[in-house]
Design an enzyme around this catalytic site. Structure first.
Site, PDB file in Angstrom:
ATOM      1  N   HIS A   1      38.564  42.968  31.563  1.00 38.59           N
ATOM      2  CA  HIS A   1      39.336  42.842  32.822  1.00 38.59           C
ATOM      3  C   HIS A   1      38.739  41.767  33.735  1.00 38.59           C
ATOM      4  O   HIS A   1      38.892  41.826  34.948  1.00 38.59           O
ATOM      5  CB  HIS A   1      39.388  44.174  33.585  1.00 38.59           C
ATOM      6  CG  HIS A   1      39.717  45.357  32.731  1.00 38.59           C
ATOM      7  ND1 HIS A   1      41.018  45.785  32.530  1.00 38.59           N
ATOM      8  CD2 HIS A   1      38.922  46.180  31.996  1.00 38.59           C
ATOM      9  CE1 HIS A   1      41.002  46.844  31.721  1.00 38.59           C
ATOM     10  NE2 HIS A   1      39.749  47.087  31.375  1.00 38.59           N
TER      11      HIS A   1
ATOM     12  N   GLU B   1      41.846  21.556  30.191  1.00 39.66           N
ATOM     13  CA  GLU B   1      43.116  21.888  30.862  1.00 39.66           C
ATOM     14  C   GLU B   1      44.312  21.385  30.046  1.00 39.66           C
ATOM     15  O   GLU B   1      45.307  22.082  29.882  1.00 39.66           O
ATOM     16  CB  GLU B   1      43.158  21.271  32.262  1.00 39.66           C
ATOM     17  CG  GLU B   1      42.246  21.955  33.254  1.00 39.66           C
ATOM     18  CD  GLU B   1      42.205  21.206  34.571  1.00 39.66           C
ATOM     19  OE1 GLU B   1      42.905  21.626  35.500  1.00 39.66           O
ATOM     20  OE2 GLU B   1      41.481  20.192  34.671  1.00 39.66           O
TER      21      GLU B   1
END
Ligand code: ARG
Length: 457
Positions: free
Chosen positions: A156, A290
């Site tokens: 998480h 990216e």
């Protein structure tokens, strides 16, 4: 100039139609495969006495000479001849005269184009396997250096339990290993040979399909001529494998971006793989990861595009199928670029072991180990979990970490605590203790590295 199929027509093709239906601007990538397929075909026509030896020799010489010119960039293809197959046939006829027109005996562009794409994709599949191995090598090299570098492992995106950085990198090694395995496995299906299926129904000429399949290094001909010219599932499979692979690349890229941020500062990518900002001089942007992450969309798009293209097509060939190529080419180019960059970028990245270590020391990711400590001493794990919950809450309120509490404080929560608890909470010990098979314990990571190397050699 006349079209190769001009006989039935009374008017020239509308100029816009010619441009719209032409595929030469992209399928010229298949020029060498097209010639390779034609040479196998014409040799077979000779062996089966469909063409005589002189014809075969002249056609082969003509094709070889065009091949040279293609390699040297000495040919100009024209929209007027629509696609790579007719362009090459036209060049052949110019080169050796009307006998060149005999090459197309017993075949069609439909089996020809499918054959070209099988040949192309086979070559590229081997090339991609090599490139994936390059990335895997960088991962293993870095993992070997960083078996004992520890950082928080997350679930998480919350600090969960400390892990070896080598172990974290090797997780990607195995993802790429399965990608490679999928590529290798797909070769079984890429190696079916469509040549000789002709337009859709086979041909009345006594051709030998096994001979052409063998000559081109395929395992066997497609057993069904309709299937051979209609199917593009070998490309769908390639695009599926590629989609999975770029997903792996994208997740790794995302981690590199996170780890390189001011917030994490776990790694620093080499200057050679970053770019600056035109306005903010302090910035060093992770443009490469990216873009790798961003390229994912186009590959998924190509997969969806081809699935959609094929779903409603009746057998056999339909012109729609000309749209099968650009997505495939683009996927190959995208992956070649991505993998070629990823390998050196990973190899050159600086790993900030100190930062990782302080992230581990300044958190509660060793809490599970206190629970395990009590459980080993006989307390049921659920009850131990409850005790530790209280210890963590107490520590947060006191603004301390678990290693900062005194034995007396621990004993307030349970009489089972002894002085050896502090050793158990040491992050190195926490990692080392996870020595179950495939776990992050240092001994397991060393074993994993050996196994990984065996997969590479
Ligand atoms: N350029 C065509 C393609 O890529 C080759 C096959 C053409 N066949 C035909 N029957 N028009 O699909």
């Amino acid at each position: 100039m006349t079209k190769l199929w001009g006989g039935r027509f009374t008017k020239p093709t509308n100029q816009l139609v010619e441009e719209y239906t032409s595929s030469i601007h992209f399928d010229q990538k298949l020029a060498l495969q097209d010639i390779q397929g034609s040479i196998a075909h014409v040799e077979m026509l000779g062996a089966c006495d469909i063409l005589d030896n002189i014809e075969v020799t002249r056609i082969k010489e003509g094709l070889r000479s065009i091949e040279e010119k293609v390699k040297n960039g000495d040919v100009t293809f024209s929209v007027e001849h629509e696609d790579i197959h007719m362009n090459i046939e036209k060049l052949l006829i110019e080169e050796i005269g009307p006998v060149g027109g005999k090459l197309h005996t017993g075949r069609s562009r439909n089996d020809q184009v499918a054959t070209d794409m099988h040949l192309y994709l086979r070559e590229k599949t081997y090339a991609l396997i090599e490139l994936v191995e390059g990335v895997q090598r960088s991962l293993v090299d870095q993992a070997e250096e960083h078996v004992k570098t520890i950082l928080p492992g997350y679930t998480h995106l919350q600090r969960a339990q400390p892990v070896s950085f080598g172990h974290h990198l090797l997780a990607y090694f195995w993802m790429f290993e399965r990608d490679k395995e999928r590529l290798r496995d797909s070769l079984k299906r890429i190696n079916w040979c469509p040549l000789g299926a002709a337009a859709l129904a086979g041909t009345p000429y006594p051709i030998d399909r096994k001979m052409t399949a063998d000559a081109l290094g395929f395992d066997h001909p497609y057993p069904n001529s309709l299937d051979a010219v209609s199917d593009r599932d070998f490309i769908l499979e390639f695009l599926s494998i590629s989609s999975i692979m770029i997903t792996h690349i994208s997740r790794l890229s995302e981690e590199l971006i996170l780890w390189g941020s001011q917030e994490f500062q776990f790694v620093e990518l080499d200057d050679a793989f970053c770019t600056g900002s035109s306005i903010m001089p302090q910035k060093k942007n992770p443009d490469v990861p990216e873009l790798l992450r961003g390229k994912t969309g186009r590959i998924y798009g190509h997969l969806m595009g081809l699935l959609t293209l094929l779903k409603g097509l009746p057998l056999a060939y339909n012109k729609d199928m000309q749209e099968d190529k650009e997505g495939m080419f683009d996927t190959v180019d995208t992956l070649e670029g991505a993998l070629s960059l990823l390998a050196p970028m990973l190899a050159s990245m600086e790993v900030k072991a100190g930062q990782m270590k302080s992230a581990v020391t300044e958190d509660y990711s060793n809490a599970t180990d206190i629970a395990d400590y009590l459980a080993v001493k006989g307390l049921p794990f659920r009850e131990a979990h409850e005790v530790i919950g209280k210890i963590v809450l107490y520590s947060i309120q006191k603004e301390k970490y678990l290693l900062d509490l005194s034995l007396e404080e621990y004993k307030e929560f349970s009489p089972l605590f002894e002085a050896d608890i502090f050793e158990k909470l040491n992050p190195n010990q926490v990692v080392a203790a996870r020595n179950s098979e495939g776990g992050t314990g240092f001994a397991q990571v060393e074993k994993q590295i050996q196994l990984a190397k065996e997969h590479l050699s």
